[in-house]
Design a protein around this motif. Structure first.
Motif: not given
Lengths: 109, 115
Positions: B9-10, B19-23, B89-92, B105-108
């Motif tokens: 989340t942060h 950096v790697t972000l996951r969804c 960074y938003l994932c949809a 549909f978006f994540g937080e």
């Protein structure tokens, strides 16, 4: 270039007053337009889309191709309408969604 | 259904790091899009993945890359971080070809701070 413009960053109205959030777009083809809303501490979500011609939570939006606009309107604003509103354009067969910078609507009691 | 979930989340990184972000998409969805939202701006499209391939890309440099796994989850990777990469960074997620109504549909979101 495809672009969405929301000229007002902030909009404040009193409860019961009419509200109009402006959206203009730039696109040479046939657009699909949407309004997304983000309430406090909630995630971004779809409010309405122009092809559905629906009224959601009392809001309506009409696509005006001549003026390239898709303004969001509600005749009587409610306090629970306070939120961030984003206009979005989807290019047909392209799948990416172009968002405007958003308008923060505050409905005062 | 938990909807779209994102992690972390942060996070805080320094310039030059990666950096790697996951969804994880909403149940039943097969398409994942990534957006960058800078402070005071609307979401900007980075890219979209469908059937484990990048289907569409926005105006972002090659430092931004992604991946979609067979279970439809996705990762966003950013290399050589710059201060300007600080953003939400938003994932949809959505349905892919033939059933795509345009509803995302978006994540937080994952808030990235680059120092």
């Amino acid at each position: 270039a495809q672009r969405v413009t929301q000229p007002e960053k902030l909009l404040s109205v009193f409860k019961g007053a009419p509200v109009e959030l402006k959206c203009n777009y730039s696109y040479s083809g046939s657009p699909e337009l949407f309004w997304y809303v983000q309430y406090s501490r909630q995630r971004l979500q779809l409010l309405l889309r122009h092809i559905s011609r629906e009224s959601i939570k009392g809001f309506t939006a009409d696509l005006n191709k001549g003026e390239t606009s898709f303004h969001l309107k509600k005749p009587f604003a409610q306090e629970e309408d306070s939120a961030m509103y984003y206009c979005a354009l989807r290019i047909v067969n392209n799948n990416d969604m172009r968002f405007g910078a958003g308008t923060r609507l505050t409905v005062k009691p | 259904d938990a909807g779209v979930t994102q992690s972390p989340t942060h996070l805080i990184k320094t310039r030059g790091q990666q950096v790697t972000l996951r969804c994880s998409p909403k149940s039943g969805h097969d398409t994942v899009s990534w957006y960058q939202q800078a402070l005071g701006q609307g979401p900007q499209f980075i890219f979209q993945y469908y059937e484990e391939e990048e289907r569409q890309r926005g105006n972002f440099p090659d430092r931004f890359s992604g991946h979609q796994f067979p279970n439809y989850s996705s990762e966003l990777n950013v290399n050589a971080l710059l201060l300007g990469d600080s953003a939400l960074y938003l994932c949809a997620s959505s349905l892919g070809r033939g059933a795509n109504t345009g509803e995302l549909f978006f994540g937080e979101g994952s808030r990235l701070t680059v120092l």
